[in-house]
Design an enzyme around this catalytic site. Structure first.
Site, PDB file in Angstrom:
ATOM      1  N   HIS A 221      15.743 -12.864 -28.890  1.00  0.00           N
ATOM      2  CA  HIS A 221      16.900 -13.764 -28.857  1.00  0.00           C
ATOM      3  C   HIS A 221      17.226 -14.171 -27.430  1.00  0.00           C
ATOM      4  CE1 HIS A 221      18.804  -9.957 -27.660  1.00  0.00           C
ATOM      5  NE2 HIS A 221      19.838 -10.652 -27.257  1.00  0.00           N
TER       6      HIS A 221
ATOM      7  N   HIS B  60      15.428  -7.382 -30.889  1.00  0.00           N
ATOM      8  CA  HIS B  60      15.217  -8.567 -31.743  1.00  0.00           C
ATOM      9  C   HIS B  60      15.146  -9.796 -30.832  1.00  0.00           C
ATOM     10  CE1 HIS B  60      15.617 -10.384 -35.877  1.00  0.00           C
ATOM     11  NE2 HIS B  60      15.509 -11.422 -35.065  1.00  0.00           N
TER      12      HIS B  60
ATOM     13  N   CYS C  81      19.883  -3.621 -37.202  1.00  0.00           N
ATOM     14  CA  CYS C  81      19.930  -4.659 -36.162  1.00  0.00           C
ATOM     15  C   CYS C  81      20.951  -5.731 -36.536  1.00  0.00           C
ATOM     16  CB  CYS C  81      18.549  -5.282 -36.016  1.00  0.00           C
ATOM     17  SG  CYS C  81      18.560  -6.810 -35.059  1.00  0.00           S
TER      18      CYS C  81
ATOM     19  N   GLN D 174      20.652 -16.051 -25.029  1.00  0.00           N
ATOM     20  CA  GLN D 174      22.082 -16.298 -25.046  1.00  0.00           C
ATOM     21  C   GLN D 174      22.356 -17.664 -24.432  1.00  0.00           C
ATOM     22  OE1 GLN D 174      24.760 -13.042 -24.108  1.00  0.00           O
ATOM     23  NE2 GLN D 174      23.024 -11.708 -23.721  1.00  0.00           N
TER      24      GLN D 174
ATOM     25  N   SER E 116      19.988  -5.363 -24.817  1.00  0.00           N
ATOM     26  CA  SER E 116      20.551  -4.274 -25.611  1.00  0.00           C
ATOM     27  C   SER E 116      20.047  -4.305 -27.055  1.00  0.00           C
ATOM     28  CB  SER E 116      22.078  -4.310 -25.554  1.00  0.00           C
ATOM     29  OG  SER E 116      22.556  -5.619 -25.776  1.00  0.00           O
TER      30      SER E 116
ATOM     31  N   ASN F 120      17.346 -12.277 -21.681  1.00  0.00           N
ATOM     32  CA  ASN F 120      17.016 -11.000 -21.055  1.00  0.00           C
ATOM     33  C   ASN F 120      16.011 -10.336 -21.963  1.00  0.00           C
ATOM     34  OD1 ASN F 120      18.887 -11.175 -18.924  1.00  0.00           O
ATOM     35  ND2 ASN F 120      20.535 -10.488 -20.256  1.00  0.00           N
TER      36      ASN F 120
ATOM     37  N   LYS G  52       0.788  -1.233   0.000  1.00  0.00           N
ATOM     38  CA  LYS G  52       0.000   0.000   0.000  1.00  0.00           C
ATOM     39  C   LYS G  52       0.821   1.284   0.000  1.00  0.00           C
ATOM     40  CE  LYS G  52      -3.038  -2.750   2.704  1.00  0.00           C
ATOM     41  NZ  LYS G  52      -2.379  -3.366   3.870  1.00  0.00           N
TER      42      LYS G  52
ATOM     43  N   HIS H 245      12.126  -9.030 -36.506  1.00  0.00           N
ATOM     44  CA  HIS H 245      12.682  -8.116 -35.514  1.00  0.00           C
ATOM     45  C   HIS H 245      11.654  -7.726 -34.448  1.00  0.00           C
ATOM     46  CE1 HIS H 245      15.592  -5.076 -34.189  1.00  0.00           C
ATOM     47  NE2 HIS H 245      14.609  -4.197 -34.137  1.00  0.00           N
TER      48      HIS H 245
ATOM     49  N   CYS I 107      19.086  -9.261 -37.367  1.00  0.00           N
ATOM     50  CA  CYS I 107      18.165  -9.500 -38.476  1.00  0.00           C
ATOM     51  C   CYS I 107      18.860 -10.291 -39.597  1.00  0.00           C
ATOM     52  CB  CYS I 107      17.629  -8.170 -39.019  1.00  0.00           C
ATOM     53  SG  CYS I 107      16.234  -7.519 -38.069  1.00  0.00           S
TER      54      CYS I 107
END
Ligand SMILES: O=P(O)(O)O[C@H]1O[C@H](CO)[C@@H](O)[C@H](O)[C@H]1O
Ligand SMILES: O=P(O)(O)O[C@H]1O[C@H](CO)[C@@H](O)[C@H](O)[C@H]1O
Lengths: 385, 385
Positions: B201, B199, B52, B203, B196, B188, B30, B121, B55
Site C-alpha cells: 500500500h 500489505h 490485516c 499513502q 507498519s 514506505n 572498505k 496481502h 485485506c
C-alpha cells in the site's frame, strides 16, 4: 501550555535555526503498531573486549595499536570520510553549460578522529559521573583549540585553553597539515543509530568546507541578529526559562530543553545560558557544568524507557576558520536526536512523508519535556563501576 | 565516468533541486562493520491475513469494513496526521516580540488516504506486472484530478482524466470539504522503512500547506527557469541520456537514473522525458510506461541483494492549487530512497554527521547505477501469482 489549542490541532512549527517547518500531529499517538520493533539493547558487554578496536592495548584495522589509555584517547579514523591529501579538482561553472550547473562537484579535504569516552568497553555517558565526563570535554576543547586558524577571533581563548587544560598524553590528535574550515563533534549511540562499535566513543570530522547544517544555522542566526540586534538563541534561552514548558533541567550555566521545533520524539538541546561562542570560551567550572548537562540527558534518556537509549548528538559552535562577525553570531549548543517513540522497542521512523515532504512528529515537545523532567534521579540500572 | 578523479577523492556534490550539498567519500566502503544488521525480510506471508486491516473484507481499527475489492482500494486513514476540521489558530508575528518570532506555529488541515496496491496481502510491486500496476496509477491520477482546485491550470486535463479513466467503485476517496494546497503520494516499503503493515500500500497526504521538500524544489526549478529559460529537469534528462553513466533503464517516456546528487546508496529518480507537469498530463500509454518504470525499479531493487528491498518512494508534481507559472515550472518525477548499502542486512545509516552536518555517502551514484543496470531480468524469486 503554549496555546492550549496546539495540544489538539495539527500544525506546523517553525525552526528558526534552519529556517524550515515541520508538521506536528498531537492526536496521532494512538495508532496501532504492527511494524518493526527494535531489539532492546542488553548490558551484557565485557569491561574489556579483546576484539574491540577501541579498547586499550588492542590492535586497530590498519595495524596500529592503542596505548593503555586511562579515559579518553583520540586517533585519526582508519576509514576517514575525508582525507588530508588528495588530487585537486577545479571545475568551472558557466550559465550556458547545463552540465556545469547540474553536475557540480567540489573537492573536500579534512581529517576524521575517533575519540573514546572511557577505557571501559561496557560503560556509557549515562553510567559515568560528570567528573568522569570532564576529560572528554577537555579533549574536545584541546582538539578544537589546536585546530583553530592562527587569525581566529578566539585565538587567545584557544591559547589559554591549551595552556591551562593538561595535555592528554595518551593521544589527542595533532593539528592538520592545512587549515580547515569546520569541526563537527558527534556521537552515534546504539545500534539503532548506526553505531558500529558499542565501546563509548564519538567522532570528530574536520573539513575544508562548512557543512549544510551549521551553515544554515549561522545564516539564520546572523539574519536574526541583523534584524533585532539580539542573539537568536539568547532570546530563545530567556523565553524558555520564563515559560518553563519545555525546560527539562538547568544549572547555572546550561539549560536542557525540548526545543519548540523538535523533530525527533525526545529531541533535546543543551544551550549555554550566557553567550558562549565555542568550547574554548568555557572556563573550568563551566566545563564541569556542561558535563553535568550531558550526564543529565544521557541518564534521563536511559531512565525514560529503562533501556540503553540510542541517539545521535552533535555540537554546533564557531567554525575553525571564521570572521569576527561569524564568531560573534555563533551560540554554543548541543543537539540530541533520539529515535525511540513509545518504548524501548518502538521507534519513530522519519521516512516517506518526512523524506518526501517534511518532518512530522506525533507527541508535542511540551509532552516530551514533561516526561523527561519526571525521570531524573538515579540511573534505573546499577551504573557500571 | 564523470571526471575520473571523482572516483577517488572526497568531494561534495550539489543537489540543484533542493539547493544543498552532500559529502561523497568513494574510498570509504572498505570499513569493517560491527553494528546492527537488518533482519532479512522473509516471504512467509499468507495471501490473505484475517488480522490485516488492509485485506479485502476485513474490519479496520475504527470499525469500518473494507469492501471485497479487486486491486486498489483507497480510504481515509483512521489515524490521519492531519484532519479536515479543527479549531482555528491565528497567531501574529511582531519583530519586537521574540516569542512571536521564535515560537511560531500555523494550523495545517488536510486529509490522509491509504491506498492498497493489490488485494493480495503477500505481493509487492516487484511481484506485480506493469499491467497490474496500472490500476494503482489510475487511482493516483483520479484522486489527484478530483482534488485539483477549480481554477487550476491543469483543470481541463483533470476533467479528461476523470472522464476517461474508469472510476474504481471499490473506493477512491472523495474530494475534501475545503480546497487543499498539496498532495504527497508516498510508499514506505519494508519494516526497515517504518512500514507498519506488509500489505502492499501507499499513502496520500493532502494538506492546506505546501510542504518543505516540494516547496524547495519549486523554488529551485523556478530560479533555473528564470536564469536559463529552460527546465532544470528537462536539461538534466538530456544530460543523463547523453552521458549514460547514471542511467539504469529507459523506455520512450521515462528514464530511471541514480541522480548525480543521490544521498541514499541506491537512490533512484524516475523522470518523465517530455515535460509532464502532473499525473493528469499522462495519456493511457504513458501511464503504462510509468508502471513499467516503477516495476523495473522494484524488481531490480529486489534482485540486487536477493531480498525484499526496503525503500520510501514519493511523487513530486504540480501542487493541487497553484498558479500557471508554478504548474509550468513543475516536472513530474518519482524519488526512491532505499537504505540498504552492502547486502540484505547491512544498511547505510544517515545519522550523526548526516544529521548534524550534512548527508554523506560512500559508493558513488555511478557505481550504484552500474550495479542496478546489471540486475534486470527475471525477479530472483518466483513472483507471487
Ligand atoms: O503511517 P504509518 O505507515 O503507520 O507510519 C509510517 O509512515 C509515516 C509517514 O511517513 C511516518 O510518520 C511514521 O513514522 C511511519 O512509521
Ligand atoms: O563511522 P561509523 O560509526 O562506522 O559510521 C556511522 O556514522 C557515520 C557518520 O554519521 C555514518 O556515515 C555511517 O553511516 C554510520 O554507520
Amino acid at each position: 501550555m503554549p496555546d492550549e489549542v496546539l495540544n489538539d490541532i495539527s500544525h506546523r512549527r517553525y525552526n528558526p535555526l534552519t529556517g524550515s517547518w515541520l508538521l506536528v500531529s498531537p492526536h496521532r499517538t494512538k495508532r496501532p503498531w504492527q511494524g518493526a520493533q527494535e531489539t532492546p539493547s542488553k548490558n551484557t558487554l565485557p569491561e574489556y573486549d579483546p576484539k574491540c578496536y577501541l579498547c586499550p592495548g588492542n590492535k586497530r584495522a590498519q595495524g596500529d595499536s592503542n596505548p593503555h589509555y586511562k579515559n579518553t584517547f583520540a586517533f585519526v579514523n582508519d576509514y576517514s570520510a575525508v582525507k588530508e591529501e588528495q588530487q585537486d579538482y577545479h571545475p568551472e561553472t558557466n550559465k550556458d553549460d547545463a552540465a556545469s550547473l547540474l553536475l557540480q562537484a567540489r573537492p573536500v579535504t579534512g581529517r576524521c578522529y575517533v575519540l573514546t569516552f572511557s577505557a571501559k568497553h561496557d560503560t556509557t555517558l549515562a553510567d559515568m559521573t560528570a567528573e568522569e565526563i570532564v576529560p572528554v570535554i577537555n579533549t574536545w576543547t584541546r582538539i578544537y583549540a589546536s585546530h583553530l586558524s592562527p587569525s581566529h577571533p578566539l585565538k587567545d581563548q584557544a591559547k589559554q585553553a591549551l595552556e591551562s587544560i593538561p595535555q592528554n598524553l595518551d593521544g589527542e590528535g595533532e593539528p592538520p597539515k592545512h587549515q580547515l574550515k569546520n569541526m563537527q563533534i558527534f556521537e552515534n549511540k546504539g545500534a539503532a543509530m548506526g553505531c558500529s562499535n558499542p565501546h563509548p566513543h564519538c567522532q570528530i570530522w574536520t573539513t575544508s568546507t562548512l557543512p549544510e547544517e551549521p551553515g544554515k544555522e549561522l545564516v539564520n542566526m546572523g539574519k536574526y541578529k541583523a534584524d533585532t540586534g539580539r542573539h537568536l538563541l539568547g532570546d530563545y534561552v530567556k523565553l524558555e526559562l520564563e515559560k518553563k514548558e519545555r525546560v527539562v533541567w538547568e544549572n547555572d550555566a546550561f539549560v536542557i530543553v525540548c526545543p519548540w521545533w523538535a523533530v525527533w520524539p525526545f529531541e533535546v538541546l543543551i544551550l549555554s545560558k550566557r553567550h558562549v561562542r565555542a568550547l574554548v570560551d568555557l572556563d573550568d567550572k563551566e566545563r564541569l557544568q556542561f558535563a553535568e548537562a550531558i550526564q543529565e540527558v544521557a541518564r534521563r534518556y536511559d531512565n525514560l524507557f529503562e533501556t540503553n537509549f540510542p541517539y545521535s548528538s552533535g555540537i554546533h559552535q564557531a567554525p575553525l576558520d571564521c570572521t569576527e562577525e561569524e564568531a560573534e553570531t555563533s551560540w554554543f549548543h548541543m543537539h540530541f536526536y533520539p529515535p525511540l517513540l513509545r518504548s524501548a522497542t518502538v521507534k519513530k521512523f522519519l521516512v516517506g512523508y518526512e523524506l518526501m515532504a517534511e518532518p512530522q512528529r506525533d507527541i508535542t515537545p511540551e509532552q516530551a519535556a514533561a516526561k523527561l523532567r519526571d525521570c531524573g534521579g538515579e540511573l534505573y540500572r546499577k551504573p557500571l563501576q
